[in-house]
Design an enzyme around this catalytic site. Structure first.
Site, PDB file in Angstrom:
ATOM      1  N   LYS A  22     -17.516  18.745  48.624  1.00  0.00           N
ATOM      2  CA  LYS A  22     -17.620  19.430  47.331  1.00  0.00           C
ATOM      3  C   LYS A  22     -16.506  20.464  47.183  1.00  0.00           C
ATOM      4  O   LYS A  22     -15.865  20.544  46.137  1.00  0.00           O
ATOM      5  CB  LYS A  22     -18.986  20.120  47.229  1.00  0.00           C
ATOM      6  N   ASN A  23     -16.259  21.246  48.228  1.00  0.00           N
ATOM      7  CA  ASN A  23     -15.292  22.341  48.106  1.00  0.00           C
ATOM      8  C   ASN A  23     -13.845  21.863  48.095  1.00  0.00           C
ATOM      9  O   ASN A  23     -12.920  22.654  47.928  1.00  0.00           O
ATOM     10  CB  ASN A  23     -15.505  23.372  49.215  1.00  0.00           C
ATOM     11  N   ARG A  93     -19.263  29.494  40.278  1.00  0.00           N
ATOM     12  CA  ARG A  93     -18.137  30.420  40.455  1.00  0.00           C
ATOM     13  C   ARG A  93     -16.805  29.696  40.561  1.00  0.00           C
ATOM     14  O   ARG A  93     -15.765  30.211  40.175  1.00  0.00           O
ATOM     15  CB  ARG A  93     -18.324  31.216  41.750  1.00  0.00           C
ATOM     16  N   CYS A 117     -23.243  37.302  42.779  1.00  0.00           N
ATOM     17  CA  CYS A 117     -24.105  36.143  42.883  1.00  0.00           C
ATOM     18  C   CYS A 117     -25.076  36.435  44.020  1.00  0.00           C
ATOM     19  O   CYS A 117     -25.022  37.511  44.622  1.00  0.00           O
ATOM     20  CB  CYS A 117     -23.322  34.868  43.136  1.00  0.00           C
ATOM     21  N   ARG A 122     -18.613  39.208  45.505  1.00  0.00           N
ATOM     22  CA  ARG A 122     -17.623  38.156  45.280  1.00  0.00           C
ATOM     23  C   ARG A 122     -16.631  38.413  44.137  1.00  0.00           C
ATOM     24  O   ARG A 122     -16.610  37.680  43.141  1.00  0.00           O
ATOM     25  CB  ARG A 122     -18.325  36.812  45.090  1.00  0.00           C
ATOM     26  N   ASP A 305     -20.822  29.042  55.530  1.00  0.00           N
ATOM     27  CA  ASP A 305     -21.636  28.026  54.854  1.00  0.00           C
ATOM     28  C   ASP A 305     -22.558  27.266  55.814  1.00  0.00           C
ATOM     29  O   ASP A 305     -23.343  26.420  55.382  1.00  0.00           O
ATOM     30  CB  ASP A 305     -20.726  27.031  54.104  1.00  0.00           C
ATOM     31  N   ILE A 327     -18.588  37.400  56.492  1.00  0.00           N
ATOM     32  CA  ILE A 327     -17.823  37.053  55.273  1.00  0.00           C
ATOM     33  C   ILE A 327     -18.488  37.618  54.014  1.00  0.00           C
ATOM     34  O   ILE A 327     -17.831  38.208  53.171  1.00  0.00           O
ATOM     35  CB  ILE A 327     -17.659  35.514  55.133  1.00  0.00           C
ATOM     36  N   ARG A 397     -26.718  21.163  43.466  1.00  0.00           N
ATOM     37  CA  ARG A 397     -25.347  21.572  43.159  1.00  0.00           C
ATOM     38  C   ARG A 397     -24.378  21.058  44.213  1.00  0.00           C
ATOM     39  O   ARG A 397     -23.202  20.823  43.912  1.00  0.00           O
ATOM     40  CB  ARG A 397     -25.237  23.102  43.133  1.00  0.00           C
TER      41      ARG A 397
HETATM   42  C1  UD1 Z   1     -15.236  29.534  49.292  1.00  0.00           C
HETATM   43  C2  UD1 Z   1     -16.227  28.399  49.274  1.00  0.00           C
HETATM   44  C3  UD1 Z   1     -17.595  28.897  49.729  1.00  0.00           C
HETATM   45  C4  UD1 Z   1     -17.492  29.613  51.080  1.00  0.00           C
HETATM   46  C5  UD1 Z   1     -16.392  30.672  51.044  1.00  0.00           C
HETATM   47  C6  UD1 Z   1     -16.133  31.294  52.406  1.00  0.00           C
HETATM   48  C7  UD1 Z   1     -15.409  26.972  47.515  1.00  0.00           C
HETATM   49  C8  UD1 Z   1     -15.577  26.429  46.143  1.00  0.00           C
HETATM   50  N1  UD1 Z   1     -16.301  27.863  47.944  1.00  0.00           N
HETATM   51  O1  UD1 Z   1     -15.682  30.507  48.351  1.00  0.00           O
HETATM   52  O2  UD1 Z   1     -18.465  27.769  49.833  1.00  0.00           O
HETATM   53  O3  UD1 Z   1     -18.720  30.212  51.383  1.00  0.00           O
HETATM   54  O4  UD1 Z   1     -15.163  30.109  50.592  1.00  0.00           O
HETATM   55  O5  UD1 Z   1     -15.780  30.320  53.324  1.00  0.00           O
HETATM   56  O6  UD1 Z   1     -14.510  26.582  48.218  1.00  0.00           O
HETATM   57  N2  UD1 Z   1     -12.904  38.277  48.223  1.00  0.00           N
HETATM   58  C9  UD1 Z   1     -12.437  39.432  47.648  1.00  0.00           C
HETATM   59  N3  UD1 Z   1     -11.578  39.332  46.585  1.00  0.00           N
HETATM   60  C10 UD1 Z   1     -11.141  38.139  46.097  1.00  0.00           C
HETATM   61  C11 UD1 Z   1     -11.639  36.956  46.708  1.00  0.00           C
HETATM   62  C12 UD1 Z   1     -12.499  37.069  47.772  1.00  0.00           C
HETATM   63  O7  UD1 Z   1     -12.797  40.539  48.061  1.00  0.00           O
HETATM   64  O8  UD1 Z   1     -10.367  38.108  45.139  1.00  0.00           O
HETATM   65  C13 UD1 Z   1     -13.856  38.362  49.372  1.00  0.00           C
HETATM   66  C14 UD1 Z   1     -15.220  37.741  49.057  1.00  0.00           C
HETATM   67  O9  UD1 Z   1     -16.063  38.629  48.391  1.00  0.00           O
HETATM   68  C15 UD1 Z   1     -15.694  37.374  50.441  1.00  0.00           C
HETATM   69  C16 UD1 Z   1     -14.400  36.959  51.171  1.00  0.00           C
HETATM   70  O10 UD1 Z   1     -13.341  37.562  50.427  1.00  0.00           O
HETATM   71  O11 UD1 Z   1     -16.251  38.482  51.078  1.00  0.00           O
HETATM   72  C17 UD1 Z   1     -14.166  35.483  51.261  1.00  0.00           C
HETATM   73  O12 UD1 Z   1     -14.340  34.897  49.999  1.00  0.00           O
HETATM   74  P1  UD1 Z   1     -13.560  33.595  49.530  1.00  0.00           P
HETATM   75  O13 UD1 Z   1     -12.906  32.920  50.675  1.00  0.00           O
HETATM   76  O14 UD1 Z   1     -12.721  33.926  48.356  1.00  0.00           O
HETATM   77  O15 UD1 Z   1     -14.772  32.673  49.023  1.00  0.00           O
HETATM   78  P2  UD1 Z   1     -14.690  31.638  47.860  1.00  0.00           P
HETATM   79  O16 UD1 Z   1     -13.302  31.091  47.796  1.00  0.00           O
HETATM   80  O17 UD1 Z   1     -15.282  32.207  46.624  1.00  0.00           O
END
Ligand code: UD1
Length: 417
Positions: A22-23, A93, A117, A122, A305, A327, A397
């Site tokens: 999915k990701n 998201r 969320c 996030r 995850d 995380i 989902r």
């Molecule tokens: C992706 C995955 C999700 C997984 C996560 C961590 C997808 C669609 N989703 O989510 O399933 O749980 O990676 O492996 O691929 N952060 C910030 N600022 C930002 C972006 C992120 O502070 O602009 C923080 C987040 O709050 C979190 C950490 O960085 O604490 C990692 O998040 P991130 O890797 O961005 O997760 P997603 O890409 O949303």
């Protein structure tokens, strides 16, 4: 609302086919916005997030067809809207992944701010800072992020924190920028490397994806391509936990054990009997499990995850295990539901202390995110009596035909409408 009814105690015997990730599929679908030509994606998991992405892309002007139940043909002759509305972003998201492609292709994107969320705040500040470095003007007002740029310009971007979709968004945007972009402290996740492969097939010039420094040489246009999505490592990890807990002899096929290294080694440390083969993994349950501490980490570390599923597994291990979530700040919502089923878990900030082995009993349980729901299904497979897992739209989902796959290997599981 659909529910799952699960009668615990049945060993799992047989073979399960792992679906596409999915990701990986979600950014791949967003990437098709970068070209006016047709892109064919294969090995797509038919989960609700894919249907939501189809809805979003259609609103932006894409023609999206599913010629089979694991492939899609996507074509965006013209971008007719630049907006990912709140209604879609709040359910998924990953809708923010259209920001990069829209901005690069047509110089404008407006996406609802995702906000919080169930698993934490996030934010997308790192995506936004990256777009600004590429020369975009970004305004956040009225609950939306609005980015504009004439043509993006290559830049040197170092992420303050590793972000998976942030890396993907910037990598997509940079493909059509003028000049070269480097992304430092980039996410190493296999889904990032898979996206780079697709983009390169479309004519992009990306090197280093899958390492912490990615280089993208901008090109003027991208073209159509055909790409098969990598197997879902989280789905595979979830079934590995199921096999380890329920007992029996389960083989997962069409998966990539190379993407499961830290999960497999942690499971082995906990006494799980796992054999790896080419594109397959076999798990034999029945041997006693022992506690093993884990800290979630970016890839190649133990995936956040998989944390909820691991917690379910640890309820069946002898001893005390410490699970640290590094995380996301609020990702233990499943713990209280597991406790209602008889687990012995205490939460202390970002740590969960699980004391096992617990005798679990069926109950009506609810979870408010995808992987938390999966952990409740795992617990239900070994609980005495019947468990009802409510609000399974979270599972729908991201897990393709979860109950059908489990039923085919002997689980007593039914969907109740
Ligand atoms: C992706 C995955 C999700 C997984 C996560 C961590 C997808 C669609 N989703 O989510 O399933 O749980 O990676 O492996 O691929 N952060 C910030 N600022 C930002 C972006 C992120 O502070 O602009 C923080 C987040 O709050 C979190 C950490 O960085 O604490 C990692 O998040 P991130 O890797 O961005 O997760 P997603 O890409 O949303």
């Amino acid at each position: 609302m659909d529910k799952l009814k699960i009668k615990g105690g049945a060993p799992l015997q047989g073979q399960i086919q792992i679906s596409g990730a999915k990701n990986s599929a979600l950014p791949a679908m967003a990437a098709t916005l970068l070209t006016a030509e047709e892109v064919t994606l294969e090995n797509l998991p038919m989960v609700n997030d894919i249907i939501t992405t189809r809805r979003l892309l259609r609103e932006l002007g894409s023609e999206v067809e599913f010629p089979s139940n694991s492939s899609a043909r996507l074509k965006t002759r013209n971008v007719i809207s630049h907006e990912a509305p709140y209604e879609l972003v709040k359910t998924m998201r990953a809708s923010v992944l259209v920001l990069g492609p829209l901005l690069a292709r047509s110089g404008r994107a407006r996406v609802s701010m995702p906000g919080g969320c169930a698993i934490g705040a996030r934010p997308i500040d790192l995506h936004i800072k990256g777009f600004e470095k590429l020369g975009a003007s970004v305004a956040t007002e009225y609950g939306y992020v609005e980015a504009t740029a004439k043509r993006l310009k290559g830049a040197n971007i170092v992420f303050e924190k590793i972000t998976v979709t942030g890396t993907e968004n910037l990598m997509m945007a940079a493909t059509l920028a003028e000049g070269t972009t480097t992304l430092g402290n980039a996410a190493l996740e296999p889904e990032v490397a898979d996206l780079a492969q697709l983009l390169n097939k479309m004519g992009a010039k990306i090197s280093g994806a899958g390492t912490s420094t990615i280089t993208i040489e901008g090109v003027d246009t991208l073209h159509g391509a055909k790409h098969s999505i990598i197997p879902d490592r989280i789905e595979a990890g979830t079934f590995l936990a199921a096999g380890a807990m329920a007992g029996g002899d389960l083989e997962l096929v069409s998966c990539d054990p190379g993407h499961l290294t830290s999960v497999i080694s942690k499971f082995r440390e906990a006494g799980v009997n796992i054999e790896e083969g080419k594109g397959r993994v076999r798990v034999r349950g029945g041997s006693p499990l022992r506690s093993a501490d884990v800290v979630t980490h970016e890839y190649p570390g133990f995936a956040t995850d998989m944390q909820a599923q691991y917690m379910a597994l640890m309820t069946q291990a002898n001893g005390i295990s410490l699970i640290t979530e590094s995380i996301f700040e609020n990702r233990f919502i499943h713990a209280s539901e597991l406790v209602r089923m008889g687990a012995n878990i205490r939460i202390d900030g970002s740590r969960a202390v699980v004391a096992g082995k617990s005798r679990l009993t069926g109950a009506t349980v609810i979870a408010s995110d995808l992987r938390a729901s999966a952990s409740l299904v795992l617990a239900a497979l070994v609980a005495k009596g019947v468990t009802t897992v409510d609000r399974i739209y979270h599972l729908d989902r991201g897990y393709e035909k979860l109950e059908e796959k489990l039923r085919s290997v002997g689980a007593h599981i039914d969907r109740v409408k």
